[in-house]
Design a protein around this motif. Structure first.
Motif, short mmCIF file in Angstrom:
data_model
loop_
_atom_site.label_atom_id
_atom_site.label_comp_id
_atom_site.label_asym_id
_atom_site.label_seq_id
_atom_site.Cartn_x
_atom_site.Cartn_y
_atom_site.Cartn_z
N ARG A 162 -60.89 38.48 -63.24
CA ARG A 162 -59.45 38.71 -63.18
C ARG A 162 -58.95 38.35 -61.79
O ARG A 162 -59.74 38.18 -60.86
N PRO A 163 -57.64 38.22 -61.59
CA PRO A 163 -57.13 37.84 -60.27
C PRO A 163 -57.46 38.87 -59.20
O PRO A 163 -57.60 40.07 -59.48
N LEU A 164 -57.61 38.40 -57.98
CA LEU A 164 -57.68 39.30 -56.83
C LEU A 164 -56.30 39.91 -56.61
O LEU A 164 -55.30 39.40 -57.13
N PRO A 165 -56.19 41.00 -55.88
CA PRO A 165 -54.87 41.62 -55.66
C PRO A 165 -53.88 40.62 -55.06
O PRO A 165 -54.22 39.85 -54.16
N TYR A 166 -52.67 40.64 -55.57
CA TYR A 166 -51.63 39.74 -55.07
C TYR A 166 -51.01 40.31 -53.80
O TYR A 166 -50.63 41.48 -53.76
N HIS A 167 -50.85 39.45 -52.81
CA HIS A 167 -50.15 39.86 -51.60
C HIS A 167 -48.65 40.02 -51.90
O HIS A 167 -48.11 39.38 -52.80
N SER A 168 -48.01 40.84 -51.12
CA SER A 168 -46.58 41.14 -51.36
C SER A 168 -45.65 40.06 -50.84
O SER A 168 -44.44 40.13 -51.06
N GLY A 169 -46.21 39.04 -50.16
CA GLY A 169 -45.35 38.00 -49.60
C GLY A 169 -44.49 37.31 -50.63
O GLY A 169 -43.34 36.95 -50.34
N MET A 170 -45.00 37.13 -51.86
CA MET A 170 -44.20 36.45 -52.88
C MET A 170 -42.94 37.24 -53.20
O MET A 170 -41.87 36.67 -53.42
N ALA A 171 -43.05 38.56 -53.24
CA ALA A 171 -41.89 39.40 -53.53
C ALA A 171 -40.93 39.44 -52.35
O ALA A 171 -39.71 39.47 -52.53
N SER A 217 -35.61 45.08 -55.89
CA SER A 217 -36.32 45.56 -54.70
C SER A 217 -37.62 44.78 -54.57
O SER A 217 -38.05 44.09 -55.52
N VAL A 218 -38.26 44.90 -53.40
CA VAL A 218 -39.54 44.22 -53.21
C VAL A 218 -40.56 44.72 -54.22
O VAL A 218 -41.30 43.94 -54.83
N ALA A 219 -40.58 46.04 -54.45
CA ALA A 219 -41.55 46.61 -55.39
C ALA A 219 -41.30 46.11 -56.81
O ALA A 219 -42.24 45.76 -57.53
N ALA A 220 -40.03 46.08 -57.22
CA ALA A 220 -39.70 45.61 -58.57
C ALA A 220 -40.03 44.14 -58.74
O ALA A 220 -40.55 43.71 -59.79
N LEU A 221 -39.75 43.34 -57.72
CA LEU A 221 -40.04 41.91 -57.79
C LEU A 221 -41.55 41.67 -57.78
O LEU A 221 -42.05 40.77 -58.46
N GLN A 222 -42.28 42.45 -57.01
CA GLN A 222 -43.73 42.30 -56.99
C GLN A 222 -44.31 42.53 -58.39
O GLN A 222 -45.15 41.77 -58.86
N LYS A 223 -43.83 43.54 -59.06
CA LYS A 223 -44.30 43.83 -60.41
C LYS A 223 -43.91 42.71 -61.37
O LYS A 223 -44.72 42.28 -62.21
N ASP A 230 -49.95 36.85 -64.15
CA ASP A 230 -51.04 37.37 -64.99
C ASP A 230 -50.99 36.77 -66.40
O ASP A 230 -52.04 36.54 -67.03
N ALA A 231 -49.79 36.52 -66.90
CA ALA A 231 -49.63 36.07 -68.29
C ALA A 231 -50.23 34.69 -68.53
O ALA A 231 -50.57 34.35 -69.68
N VAL A 232 -50.39 33.87 -67.48
CA VAL A 232 -50.95 32.53 -67.66
C VAL A 232 -52.33 32.38 -67.05
O VAL A 232 -52.95 31.33 -67.16
N SER A 233 -52.84 33.43 -66.40
CA SER A 233 -54.06 33.34 -65.62
C SER A 233 -55.28 33.89 -66.35
O SER A 233 -55.16 34.61 -67.34
N VAL A 234 -56.46 33.57 -65.81
CA VAL A 234 -57.68 34.26 -66.21
C VAL A 234 -57.49 35.73 -65.84
O VAL A 234 -57.25 36.07 -64.68
N ASN A 235 -57.56 36.61 -66.84
CA ASN A 235 -57.25 38.02 -66.58
C ASN A 235 -57.99 38.88 -67.61
O ASN A 235 -57.39 39.57 -68.43
#
Length: 276
Positions: A162-171, A217-223, A230-235
């Motif tokens: 599964r993916p490694l944890p995503y950094h918050s920079g994208m949000a 918010s940053v938290a909402a966008l991160q989610k 996740d929907a298109v990735s190996v997960n």
């Protein structure tokens, strides 16, 4: 080399090749007129195409990369620096955030992009603090200037279930672009390697639909952004499911199906929520 269906063994993460470091914080948004849109040099694109043709049997693209608006591409990171060369087939001269280590010495002949400079890089290479823009600010400036950007939210890669944890920079980037009223979309994509270290293996690039993020918010966008990637990735849930899905996808590929499509189908079918 790991043959399809062989038991998965976690590997040491491959060195950082892009993405926003986890300590990144919101930066001041740069006006578009102060930044010139970055594109990969033609020599990098030509060399990448040559290496793909020589090493991989085929690289198929499923889904359509957005071309008519500035786009923040969120890319799964599975195979180290090789990922950049593979995604380049679909994204052309779109740059990514890339470790400054890959832009020094002989490696600069193979790689280009918007540099990410960490504190230890400044000390190691003697880079002044104001010589390179902070990665979040550089990313925002690129999109506000009308360009697109490839971002690896995991920041590093490992062949895991599964993916490694995503950094918050994208949000953070999406939050500031929304606050500035920028016209942009987000599009997730993932790379599927039938054999990641196998010569003349197959690769599938699967693109999700582009969308305008809605989080406030940053938290909402991160989610929101994490769910899209996740929907298109190996997960997969665990190594056992990962190995089972790999075997199923490989068998389907032997019958002429696309490996990535078969992997995603098997992954969804074997998800705990869909069993029983």
């Amino acid at each position: 080399r790991r043959a399809p269906g062989q038991q998965n063994h976690p590997e040491r993460p491959i060195p950082h090749t892009g993405g926003v470091p986890p300590h990144a914080r919101p930066q001041t948004v740069l006006p578009a007129r102060q930044h010139r849109m970055k594109r990969l040099p033609r020599r990098i694109c030509l060399l990448g195409g040559l290496l793909r043709t020589l090493y991989y049997r085929r690289v198929d693209i499923l889904g359509t990369p957005c071309r008519d608006r500035p786009t923040l591409y969120l890319l799964s990171h599975r195979n180290g620096a090789i990922d950049g060369i593979v995604y380049q087939k679909a994204l052309g001269d779109t740059p990514s955030l890339i470790s400054v280590q890959l832009l020094r010495g002989p490696l600069r002949l193979l790689f280009d992009g918007i540099p990410v400079v960490r504190g230890k890089d400044r000390a190691r290479y003697g880079i002044p603090a104001d010589a390179v823009a902070a990665p979040v600010a550089a990313a925002i400036a690129q999109l506000r200037a009308g360009g697109s950007l490839a971002l690896y939210p995991e920041g590093t890669s490992a062949w895991e279930p599964r993916p490694l944890p995503y950094h918050s920079g994208m949000a953070v980037i999406a939050t500031q672009l929304r606050a500035a009223g920028a016209d942009f979309v987000v599009q997730p994509a993932a790379a599927y390697y039938s054999k990641p270290d196998g010569f003349r293996s197959r690769v599938s690039l699967i693109f999700g639909a582009p969308f305008v993020p809605q989080g406030e918010s940053v938290a909402a966008l991160q989610k929101e952004l994490a769910a899209a990637l996740d929907a298109v990735s190996v997960n997969c849930a665990d190594a056992a499911q990962f190995n089972q899905v790999q075997r199923t996808a490989w068998q389907a590929a032997q019958r002429g199906e696309d490996y990535g499509v078969a992997f995603l189908r098997a992954q969804r079918a074997n998800h705990p929520a869909n069993i029983g």
